[in-house]
Design a protein around this motif. Structure first.
Motif, PDB file in Angstrom:
ATOM      1  N   PRO A 191       0.788  -0.965   0.067  1.00 48.39           N
ATOM      2  CA  PRO A 191      -0.137  -0.031   0.032  1.00 48.39           C
ATOM      3  C   PRO A 191       0.868   1.739   0.045  1.00 48.39           C
ATOM      4  CG  PRO A 191      -0.612  -1.750   1.795  1.00 48.39           C
ATOM      5  CD  PRO A 191       0.389  -2.194   1.095  1.00 48.39           C
ATOM      6  N   PRO A 192       0.275   2.317  -0.262  1.00 47.58           N
ATOM      7  CA  PRO A 192       1.327   3.549  -0.531  1.00 47.58           C
ATOM      8  C   PRO A 192       1.296   4.456   0.935  1.00 47.58           C
ATOM      9  CG  PRO A 192      -0.829   4.114  -1.541  1.00 47.58           C
ATOM     10  CD  PRO A 192      -0.839   2.624  -1.265  1.00 47.58           C
ATOM     11  N   HIS A 193       1.279   3.978   2.288  1.00 50.41           N
ATOM     12  CA  HIS A 193       1.627   4.590   3.166  1.00 50.41           C
ATOM     13  C   HIS A 193       2.855   5.021   3.690  1.00 50.41           C
ATOM     14  CE1 HIS A 193      -2.274   2.949   3.653  1.00 50.41           C
ATOM     15  NE2 HIS A 193      -2.144   1.482   4.573  1.00 50.41           N
ATOM     16  N   ASP A 194       2.907   5.624   4.715  1.00 51.04           N
ATOM     17  CA  ASP A 194       4.458   7.109   4.312  1.00 51.04           C
ATOM     18  C   ASP A 194       5.543   6.172   5.043  1.00 51.04           C
ATOM     19  OD1 ASP A 194       3.077   7.078   6.690  1.00 51.04           O
ATOM     20  OD2 ASP A 194       3.778   9.296   6.986  1.00 51.04           O
ATOM     21  N   VAL A 195       5.924   4.638   5.089  1.00 51.17           N
ATOM     22  CA  VAL A 195       7.100   4.747   5.886  1.00 51.17           C
ATOM     23  C   VAL A 195       7.117   3.184   5.514  1.00 51.17           C
ATOM     24  CG1 VAL A 195       8.523   3.880   8.371  1.00 51.17           C
ATOM     25  CG2 VAL A 195       6.862   5.881   8.243  1.00 51.17           C
ATOM     26  N   LEU A 196       7.537   2.867   4.903  1.00 55.52           N
ATOM     27  CA  LEU A 196       8.273   1.586   4.684  1.00 55.52           C
ATOM     28  C   LEU A 196       9.393   0.302   5.351  1.00 55.52           C
ATOM     29  CD1 LEU A 196       8.544  -0.529   2.489  1.00 55.52           C
ATOM     30  CD2 LEU A 196      10.439  -0.027   1.739  1.00 55.52           C
ATOM     31  N   VAL A 207      12.896   2.395   6.598  1.00 54.70           N
ATOM     32  CA  VAL A 207      13.850   1.451   5.544  1.00 54.70           C
ATOM     33  C   VAL A 207      13.696   3.304   4.691  1.00 54.70           C
ATOM     34  CG1 VAL A 207      14.359   0.327   3.485  1.00 54.70           C
ATOM     35  CG2 VAL A 207      13.976  -0.729   5.213  1.00 54.70           C
ATOM     36  N   GLU A 208      12.610   3.285   4.463  1.00 58.69           N
ATOM     37  CA  GLU A 208      11.929   4.859   3.621  1.00 58.69           C
ATOM     38  C   GLU A 208      10.931   5.718   4.690  1.00 58.69           C
ATOM     39  OE1 GLU A 208      10.812   3.578   0.144  1.00 58.69           O
ATOM     40  OE2 GLU A 208      13.185   2.899  -0.535  1.00 58.69           O
ATOM     41  N   SER A 209      10.961   7.033   5.270  1.00 61.87           N
ATOM     42  CA  SER A 209       9.896   7.924   5.373  1.00 61.87           C
ATOM     43  C   SER A 209       9.262   9.307   4.795  1.00 61.87           C
ATOM     44  CB  SER A 209      10.640   7.786   7.131  1.00 61.87           C
ATOM     45  OG  SER A 209       9.535   8.390   7.338  1.00 61.87           O
ATOM     46  N   ALA A 210       8.315   8.960   5.021  1.00 63.26           N
ATOM     47  CA  ALA A 210       8.150  10.759   4.580  1.00 63.26           C
ATOM     48  C   ALA A 210       8.031  11.737   5.272  1.00 63.26           C
ATOM     49  CB  ALA A 210       6.424  10.292   3.225  1.00 63.26           C
ATOM     50  N   ASN A 211       7.828  10.972   6.060  1.00 63.62           N
ATOM     51  CA  ASN A 211       7.472  12.113   7.713  1.00 63.62           C
ATOM     52  C   ASN A 211       9.306  11.817   8.383  1.00 63.62           C
ATOM     53  OD1 ASN A 211       6.910  12.624  10.237  1.00 63.62           O
ATOM     54  ND2 ASN A 211       5.218  11.641  10.342  1.00 63.62           N
ATOM     55  N   PRO A 212       8.853  13.494   8.457  1.00 61.88           N
ATOM     56  CA  PRO A 212      11.045  13.576   8.711  1.00 61.88           C
ATOM     57  C   PRO A 212      10.792  12.519  10.996  1.00 61.88           C
ATOM     58  CG  PRO A 212       9.108  15.574   9.066  1.00 61.88           C
ATOM     59  CD  PRO A 212       8.253  14.333   8.739  1.00 61.88           C
ATOM     60  N   GLU A 213       9.700  12.435  11.486  1.00 60.77           N
ATOM     61  CA  GLU A 213      10.004  12.105  12.600  1.00 60.77           C
ATOM     62  C   GLU A 213      10.115  10.925  12.465  1.00 60.77           C
ATOM     63  OE1 GLU A 213       5.990  12.302  15.176  1.00 60.77           O
ATOM     64  OE2 GLU A 213       5.358  14.219  14.612  1.00 60.77           O
ATOM     65  N   PHE A 214       9.968  10.113  12.295  1.00 65.28           N
ATOM     66  CA  PHE A 214      11.197   8.544  11.384  1.00 65.28           C
ATOM     67  C   PHE A 214      11.941   8.851  10.221  1.00 65.28           C
ATOM     68  CE2 PHE A 214       7.016   8.056  13.418  1.00 65.28           C
ATOM     69  CZ  PHE A 214       7.083   7.141  14.720  1.00 65.28           C
ATOM     70  N   LYS A 215      13.196   8.034  10.693  1.00 64.29           N
ATOM     71  CA  LYS A 215      14.335   8.489  10.351  1.00 64.29           C
ATOM     72  C   LYS A 215      14.547   6.989   9.263  1.00 64.29           C
ATOM     73  CE  LYS A 215      15.648  12.626  11.420  1.00 64.29           C
ATOM     74  NZ  LYS A 215      14.568  12.804  11.972  1.00 64.29           N
ATOM     75  N   PRO A 216      15.317   6.722   8.932  1.00 66.96           N
ATOM     76  CA  PRO A 216      15.741   5.562   7.748  1.00 66.96           C
ATOM     77  C   PRO A 216      16.689   4.627   9.284  1.00 66.96           C
ATOM     78  CG  PRO A 216      15.691   6.552   5.902  1.00 66.96           C
ATOM     79  CD  PRO A 216      15.682   6.881   7.034  1.00 66.96           C
ATOM     80  N   GLY A 217      16.582   3.597   9.867  1.00 65.57           N
ATOM     81  CA  GLY A 217      17.374   2.679  10.988  1.00 65.57           C
ATOM     82  C   GLY A 217      16.199   2.826  12.193  1.00 65.57           C
TER      83      GLY A 217
END
Length: 329
Positions: A30-35, A73-83
């Protein structure tokens, strides 16, 4: 990023939900903002139903699995970052939203809880929805006024996931806990978690008087149906029952007498759509109150490849404690 991976998919076949392994791609998610790259999931009662043909999935196709712990892994929300290490419980995963039984999952950022420093990802999934729900039940009882000096607390479905964690939490807090179970072979296990006594499951799933002898000041019930009705009839004046499950059925053949004559309170506990402040509070309290040795004692680790062998066992009540699923094995 596009990668293929194995997942447990639920699809509609001849008008019925059918679960099976299938190779899919991150492009199918699904096209959600965090992988999230999933490390571990769990096997809950609801998962067992979903994998054995129960009508849990309401939007198909989707990936099964209601819990996950993994790495962003990927995030469009700056509150969550890869890692970042995160966990997700509920929010319709495996029902209306794609779930956790695959290497990757796309989640909405508002569903994510940061992994508490106290837990590894495997430990977080040893807790999972069952343990997080158990903590919500304990908090509901204590918020209502329960203290350890009030009397005995009953836990039904004691050897299951919710019951096991509830016993460990209550015992750690100093409560005298009575475990209701239909499996005498689990008594040593339940004693090791902190149970002080036992009552046969059969005593609670038989219809009795609407007002029975007062026995317990409070209870955590994950069974429902006649068991919950019987428990309500046995609660002492002014006591409470936190109800969170339906392993015994969805009906409630009870009387109003315990409520209007004994001032008993029935506290409904939902973990699926619980607001974020309740989730964070529950995980903070789990990190503070749940003994790691007891968590380890109630947990088994299995590969995702075993999931279809395990699912009917949890429905049949043959699983003790918690099952963690390594989704990459």
């Amino acid at each position: 990023m596009t990668e293929t991976f194995r997942a447990v998919m639920i699809e509609e076949v001849d008008g019925k939900p059918k679960a099976a392994f299938k190779t899919i791609s991150t492009a199918d998610l699904p096209p959600h903002d965090v992988l999230v790259e999933v490390a571990y999931s769990t096997l809950n009662y609801k998962d067992g139903l979903a994998l054995t043909g129960g009508r849990i999935a309401r939007k198909m196709p989707l990936v099964a699995g209601i819990d996950l712990a993994g790495t962003v892994v990927e995030s469009a929300n700056p509150e969550f970052k890869p890692g970042d290490k995160v966990i997700v419980n509920g929010y319709g995963l495996s029902e209306t939203q794609w779930g956790a039984y695959g290497r990757f999952a796309r989640m909405k950022s508002e569903w994510l809880v940061r992994l508490p420093d106290a837990f590894t990802m495997q430990e977080a999934m040893a807790i999972g929805t069952a343990g997080y729900t158990a903590m919500l039940c304990v908090q509901a009882l204590e918020d209502a006024g329960l203290t350890k000096d009030d009397g005995e607390v009953l836990v039904t479905g004691a050897a299951g996931g919710v019951g096991s964690v509830a016993i460990a939490l209550l015992a750690q807090k100093g409560y005298r806990v009575i475990a209701a179970t239909g499996r005498p072979e689990t008594h040593d296990y339940l004693t090791s978690l902190g149970a002080s006594g036992f009552i046969p499951r059969e005593e609670l799933n038989q219809k009795g008087p609407p007002m029975a002898k007062e026995r317990w000041i409070a209870a955590v019930d994950s069974v429902g149906s006649q068991t919950l009705a019987t428990v309500l009839s046995q609660i002492k004046y002014g006591g409470w029952v936190a109800a969170c499950g339906l392993a015994g059925g969805t009906d409630l053949p009870a009387s109003v007498f315990p409520f209007i004559l004994r001032n008993v309170s029935l506290l409904g506990v939902d973990s699926v759509m619980a607001p974020m402040h309740k989730r964070k509070r529950a995980w903070w309290q789990l990190a503070k109150d749940l003994p790691k040795d007891k968590l380890a004692a109630m947990t088994e680790l299995h590969p995702l490849s075993n999931i279809f062998d395990l699912a009917p066992k949890i429905i049949a009540g043959q699983i003790r404690g918690r099952v963690v699923i390594d989704v990459n094995a």
